[in-house]
Design a protein around this motif. Sequence first.
Motif, PDB file in Angstrom:
ATOM      1  N   ARG A 186      -8.395  92.615  68.922  1.00 38.94           N
ATOM      2  CA  ARG A 186      -7.232  92.992  69.740  1.00 38.94           C
ATOM      3  C   ARG A 186      -6.909  91.993  70.856  1.00 38.94           C
ATOM      4  O   ARG A 186      -6.276  92.325  71.840  1.00 38.94           O
ATOM      5  N   LYS A 187      -7.373  90.756  70.695  1.00 39.74           N
ATOM      6  CA  LYS A 187      -7.072  89.732  71.707  1.00 39.74           C
ATOM      7  C   LYS A 187      -6.135  88.651  71.162  1.00 39.74           C
ATOM      8  O   LYS A 187      -5.816  87.697  71.863  1.00 39.74           O
ATOM      9  N   GLY A 188      -5.750  88.812  69.919  1.00 36.35           N
ATOM     10  CA  GLY A 188      -4.857  87.829  69.315  1.00 36.35           C
ATOM     11  C   GLY A 188      -5.540  86.517  68.982  1.00 36.35           C
ATOM     12  O   GLY A 188      -4.884  85.481  68.891  1.00 36.35           O
ATOM     13  N   THR A 189      -6.873  86.559  68.817  1.00 34.45           N
ATOM     14  CA  THR A 189      -7.621  85.337  68.503  1.00 34.45           C
ATOM     15  C   THR A 189      -7.276  84.830  67.107  1.00 34.45           C
ATOM     16  O   THR A 189      -7.260  85.602  66.142  1.00 34.45           O
ATOM     17  N   ALA A 190      -6.986  83.536  67.008  1.00 32.64           N
ATOM     18  CA  ALA A 190      -6.681  82.913  65.712  1.00 32.64           C
ATOM     19  C   ALA A 190      -7.446  81.607  65.587  1.00 32.64           C
ATOM     20  O   ALA A 190      -7.423  80.782  66.500  1.00 32.64           O
ATOM     21  N   ILE A 191      -8.154  81.436  64.482  1.00 33.75           N
ATOM     22  CA  ILE A 191      -8.939  80.221  64.252  1.00 33.75           C
ATOM     23  C   ILE A 191      -8.424  79.543  62.987  1.00 33.75           C
ATOM     24  O   ILE A 191      -8.243  80.192  61.941  1.00 33.75           O
ATOM     25  N   GLU A 192      -8.178  78.234  63.090  1.00 34.08           N
ATOM     26  CA  GLU A 192      -7.643  77.476  61.958  1.00 34.08           C
ATOM     27  C   GLU A 192      -8.774  76.805  61.197  1.00 34.08           C
ATOM     28  O   GLU A 192      -9.670  76.195  61.797  1.00 34.08           O
ATOM     29  N   LEU A 193      -8.740  76.921  59.877  1.00 34.08           N
ATOM     30  CA  LEU A 193      -9.751  76.309  59.006  1.00 34.08           C
ATOM     31  C   LEU A 193      -9.085  75.207  58.180  1.00 34.08           C
ATOM     32  O   LEU A 193      -8.128  75.468  57.450  1.00 34.08           O
ATOM     33  N   GLN A 194      -9.600  73.994  58.305  1.00 34.09           N
ATOM     34  CA  GLN A 194      -9.036  72.843  57.587  1.00 34.09           C
ATOM     35  C   GLN A 194     -10.061  72.323  56.590  1.00 34.09           C
ATOM     36  O   GLN A 194     -11.123  71.846  56.967  1.00 34.09           O
ATOM     37  N   GLY A 195      -9.731  72.455  55.293  1.00 34.34           N
ATOM     38  CA  GLY A 195     -10.662  71.960  54.281  1.00 34.34           C
ATOM     39  C   GLY A 195      -9.999  71.548  52.988  1.00 34.34           C
ATOM     40  O   GLY A 195     -10.648  71.063  52.074  1.00 34.34           O
ATOM     41  N   HIS A 196      -8.676  71.734  52.911  1.00 34.16           N
ATOM     42  CA  HIS A 196      -7.948  71.391  51.686  1.00 34.16           C
ATOM     43  C   HIS A 196      -6.941  70.269  51.943  1.00 34.16           C
ATOM     44  O   HIS A 196      -6.445  70.107  53.055  1.00 34.16           O
ATOM     45  N   ASN A 197      -6.644  69.525  50.869  1.00 34.08           N
ATOM     46  CA  ASN A 197      -5.675  68.428  50.947  1.00 34.08           C
ATOM     47  C   ASN A 197      -4.349  68.784  50.270  1.00 34.08           C
ATOM     48  O   ASN A 197      -3.478  67.934  50.122  1.00 34.08           O
ATOM     49  N   ASP A 198      -4.225  70.033  49.868  1.00 34.74           N
ATOM     50  CA  ASP A 198      -2.991  70.515  49.238  1.00 34.74           C
ATOM     51  C   ASP A 198      -2.884  71.997  49.553  1.00 34.74           C
ATOM     52  O   ASP A 198      -3.738  72.553  50.244  1.00 34.74           O
ATOM     53  N   LYS A 199      -1.868  72.661  49.042  1.00 39.15           N
ATOM     54  CA  LYS A 199      -1.644  74.064  49.413  1.00 39.15           C
ATOM     55  C   LYS A 199      -2.805  74.956  48.978  1.00 39.15           C
ATOM     56  O   LYS A 199      -3.435  74.733  47.939  1.00 39.15           O
ATOM     57  N   VAL A 200      -3.089  75.949  49.798  1.00 41.63           N
ATOM     58  CA  VAL A 200      -4.120  76.939  49.490  1.00 41.63           C
ATOM     59  C   VAL A 200      -3.521  77.930  48.493  1.00 41.63           C
ATOM     60  O   VAL A 200      -2.451  78.485  48.732  1.00 41.63           O
TER      61      VAL A 200
END
Length: 232
Positions: A186-200
């Motif tokens: 409920r704090k609006g926390t968002a974490i970005e994960l980068q591991g692909h070189n094209d669309k997921v």
Amino acid sequence: RTVRVWLKRDSGQYWPSIYHAMPSPCSCMSFNPETRRLSIGLDNGTISEFILSEDYNKMTLVKNYQAHQSRVMMILFVLEMEWVLSTGQDKHFTWHCSESGQRLGGYRTSAGACGLQFDVETRHVFVGDHSGQVTILKLEQESCSLVTTFKGHTGGVTALCWDPIQRILFSGSSDHSIIMWDIGGRKGTAIELQGHNDKVQSLSYAHHTRQLISCGADGGIVVWNMDVERQE
């Protein structure tokens, strides 16, 4: 335009037990093993519902839902509510009663939707669309209300995955990234994960190991350990 059911034989090979022709090309499907209910979305906007026999050698048409004006993109059958949820190319999210076949309600999204998840406990539905937005709706029996929208992707949302235990939503996008939205915190926390070189292309979550598995158009499969502390 065909639906086929393949059974694994004693030899270990799969052989088709059912070959069923549909009136329009099939675009998506959802299968519930408990009820043996098979819901098939078609290019013409119809959802056709079948019940498979116990030996999986026969499929019987139960009903058709006139759900959308164009191609059905995703279907979700919720056994607890007896609801059939769907999104279409017509930019609409709809839900129907699977017992009566009646349409219960709908919501127009900002773009065509390619992601659909549902939380049984709170009756919240998550819809990800081509604009990169995730819309959260609260569903009642015959109405829905907008809770909030998440905007974090620069490309369209291509996959959604919901963890009802930790109450975390994962969204994959054509911008090659995955975002972990902490709904339960409920704090609006968002974490970005980068591991692909094209669309997921797809996401799956393993609860017992707390691992997220992502598949990309780059041909890569990434396993993420979600027990690790990450910075927002």
